[in-house]
Design a protein around this motif. Structure first.
Motif, PDB file in Angstrom:
ATOM      1  N   THR A 110       0.822  -1.213   0.000  1.00 51.09           N
ATOM      2  CA  THR A 110       0.000   0.000   0.000  1.00 51.09           C
ATOM      3  C   THR A 110       0.851   1.256   0.000  1.00 51.09           C
ATOM      4  OG1 THR A 110      -1.871  -1.053   1.124  1.00 51.09           O
ATOM      5  CG2 THR A 110      -1.683   1.344   1.331  1.00 51.09           C
ATOM      6  N   ILE A 114       1.531   4.331  -2.744  1.00 48.86           N
ATOM      7  CA  ILE A 114       1.140   5.716  -2.473  1.00 48.86           C
ATOM      8  C   ILE A 114       2.337   6.652  -2.589  1.00 48.86           C
ATOM      9  CG2 ILE A 114       0.316   7.285  -0.675  1.00 48.86           C
ATOM     10  CD1 ILE A 114      -1.514   5.043   0.288  1.00 48.86           C
ATOM     11  N   ILE A 229      -6.597   4.162   5.569  1.00 49.88           N
ATOM     12  CA  ILE A 229      -6.197   4.175   4.154  1.00 49.88           C
ATOM     13  C   ILE A 229      -5.722   2.792   3.739  1.00 49.88           C
ATOM     14  CG2 ILE A 229      -4.466   5.034   2.528  1.00 49.88           C
ATOM     15  CD1 ILE A 229      -4.619   7.734   3.899  1.00 49.88           C
ATOM     16  N   TRP A 230      -4.886   2.170   4.582  1.00 50.47           N
ATOM     17  CA  TRP A 230      -4.434   0.811   4.276  1.00 50.47           C
ATOM     18  C   TRP A 230      -5.638  -0.126   4.171  1.00 50.47           C
ATOM     19  CZ3 TRP A 230      -5.230  -3.417   7.535  1.00 50.47           C
ATOM     20  CH2 TRP A 230      -4.736  -4.617   7.034  1.00 50.47           C
ATOM     21  N   LYS A 232      -8.584   0.577   3.189  1.00 48.93           N
ATOM     22  CA  LYS A 232      -9.251   0.834   1.917  1.00 48.93           C
ATOM     23  C   LYS A 232      -8.592   0.062   0.779  1.00 48.93           C
ATOM     24  CE  LYS A 232     -11.952   3.190  -0.965  1.00 48.93           C
ATOM     25  NZ  LYS A 232     -13.424   3.101  -0.933  1.00 48.93           N
ATOM     26  N   TYR A 233      -7.262   0.112   0.739  1.00 47.98           N
ATOM     27  CA  TYR A 233      -6.538  -0.598  -0.313  1.00 47.98           C
ATOM     28  C   TYR A 233      -6.688  -2.110  -0.155  1.00 47.98           C
ATOM     29  CZ  TYR A 233      -4.264   3.522  -2.275  1.00 47.98           C
ATOM     30  OH  TYR A 233      -4.019   4.719  -2.925  1.00 47.98           O
ATOM     31  N   GLN A 236      -9.989  -3.003  -1.596  1.00 51.57           N
ATOM     32  CA  GLN A 236      -9.965  -2.974  -3.052  1.00 51.57           C
ATOM     33  C   GLN A 236      -9.323  -4.231  -3.646  1.00 51.57           C
ATOM     34  OE1 GLN A 236      -7.975   0.757  -3.851  1.00 51.57           O
ATOM     35  NE2 GLN A 236      -9.883   1.934  -3.741  1.00 51.57           N
ATOM     36  N   PHE A 289     -10.479   5.130   5.674  1.00 49.93           N
ATOM     37  CA  PHE A 289     -11.018   3.978   4.944  1.00 49.93           C
ATOM     38  C   PHE A 289     -11.932   4.430   3.813  1.00 49.93           C
ATOM     39  CE2 PHE A 289     -13.993   0.543   4.158  1.00 49.93           C
ATOM     40  CZ  PHE A 289     -13.184  -0.588   4.168  1.00 49.93           C
ATOM     41  N   SER A 291     -11.990   7.385   2.243  1.00 45.77           N
ATOM     42  CA  SER A 291     -11.369   8.243   1.225  1.00 45.77           C
ATOM     43  C   SER A 291     -10.177   7.585   0.534  1.00 45.77           C
ATOM     44  CB  SER A 291     -10.905   9.549   1.866  1.00 45.77           C
ATOM     45  OG  SER A 291      -9.808   9.305   2.751  1.00 45.77           O
ATOM     46  N   GLY A 292      -9.365   6.882   1.295  1.00 46.93           N
ATOM     47  CA  GLY A 292      -8.135   6.321   0.737  1.00 46.93           C
ATOM     48  C   GLY A 292      -7.116   7.379   0.363  1.00 46.93           C
ATOM     49  N   GLN A 293      -7.272   8.598   0.900  1.00 43.39           N
ATOM     50  CA  GLN A 293      -6.429   9.721   0.512  1.00 43.39           C
ATOM     51  C   GLN A 293      -5.688  10.316   1.714  1.00 43.39           C
ATOM     52  OE1 GLN A 293      -6.071  10.751  -2.702  1.00 43.39           O
ATOM     53  NE2 GLN A 293      -7.460   9.090  -3.324  1.00 43.39           N
TER      54      GLN A 293
END
Length: 304
Positions: A110, A114, A229-230, A232-233, A236, A289, A291-293
């Motif tokens: 991840t 990024i 964020i992690w 979220k990836y 995916q 989670f 947004s992933g941003q």
């Protein structure tokens, strides 16, 4: 979480064989480290005289080749100087080690992606597994300190027994709850690489205790957001199972400062918070989670 059969990170340092089996005499968190809080209970303690007596008795039996810590815990007496090696760990421990190595590998994928997308290079942290106590570049720490990240050596430290505590004491079970713990500490590493931790530490030197605690809260909430964020990836990639997100959110809730203080001392002292409330921690994990941003995780310039 679907983790079996996936790549395991090579950035694991297994230092479980460095210390003897059995608990130490307590300890505190390492200086300069960023850790998952475990709280502390209150109640009657032993007198100094009693403690000295028990320590003397312990070493007398130790000299005779009997380890009282093992006897008290229900095990067989252990010859003096004996240390259990990592190779003697239980199948369950080895399974947990494989899980941790897999989660760490997923964080590497991840954050490498990024950082590359932003024209930067991600320096992967190492994760140290230990039993009972460890010496880090941030100082001594015990299992009672909880998992922590040391910016001085850029390593995450974890006694895997914390996962049992997370499930049993904090009522936060599930593999994705455990993965959240690892991802949170890796989040501190990301902060370190981005120059956030050095700036925070510099600013806190000139702050009052209350201001320093508020800055610590913002730092911890951002690490929660980075963990999101992690997550979220990971979603995916199709690795999340039903209920995984709820496990992580529950873990974030159960280790909020207000929840921990109510559990350990029966009342809440907001000015002493240094990790964030249960609502704050779960909210910021979910924000990352959803947004992933990275831009969604600015806890220093937005209300928390």
């Amino acid at each position: 979480m679907e983790w079996r059969g996936r790549r395991q990170s090579s950035n694991i340092e297994d230092r479980r064989a460095e210390g003897p089996v059995g608990g130490g005499f307590g300890g505190s968190g390492p200086g300069g480290g960023f850790r998952i809080p475990v709280g502390s209970g209150r109640g009657g303690g032993l007198s100094i005289g009693t403690i000295i007596f028990l320590v003397v008795i312990y070493f007398v039996f130790k000299a005779m080749g009997i380890d009282l810590l093992q006897v008290v815990s229900g095990g067989q007496p252990t010859p003096a100087g004996y240390e259990r090696s990592a190779q003697e760990s239980s199948p369950g421990e080895e399974d947990t080690k494989a899980f941790v190595a897999t989660v760490l590998a997923e964080t590497e994928d991840t954050w490498n992606g990024i950082f590359k997308a932003n024209g930067e290079t991600y320096r992967e942290p190492r994760l140290v597994l230990f039993r009972n106590a460890i010496q880090s570049a941030c100082g001594n720490a015990s299992a009672a300190s909880g998992p922590f990240y040391c910016p001085a050596d850029q390593k995450v430290y974890l006694d895997m027994s914390f996962f049992d505590e997370l499930s049993q004491r904090f009522k936060a079970s599930g593999d994705f709850a455990q993965a959240y713990v690892v991802a949170h500490e890796v989040g501190h590493h990301v902060q370190n690489l981005l120059g956030i931790l050095p700036k925070v530490n510099e600013q806190r030197q000139n702050m009052s205790e209350a201001q320093s605690n508020q800055m610590s809260v913002r730092t911890e909430l951002q690490a929660d957001c980075f963990a999101g964020i992690w997550g979220k990836y990971t979603q995916q990639k199709g690795l999340l199972e039903q209920g995984d997100l709820e496990e992580a959110l529950n873990a974030a809730t159960q280790i909020g400062d207000d929840t921990l203080q109510r559990r350990t001392q029966g009342y809440v002292v907001p000015e002493s918070f240094n990790h964030g409330t249960s609502q704050q921690r779960s909210t910021w994990f979910k924000r990352g989670f959803d947004s992933g941003q990275l831009s969604a995780c600015d806890t220093f310039n937005n209300p928390v």
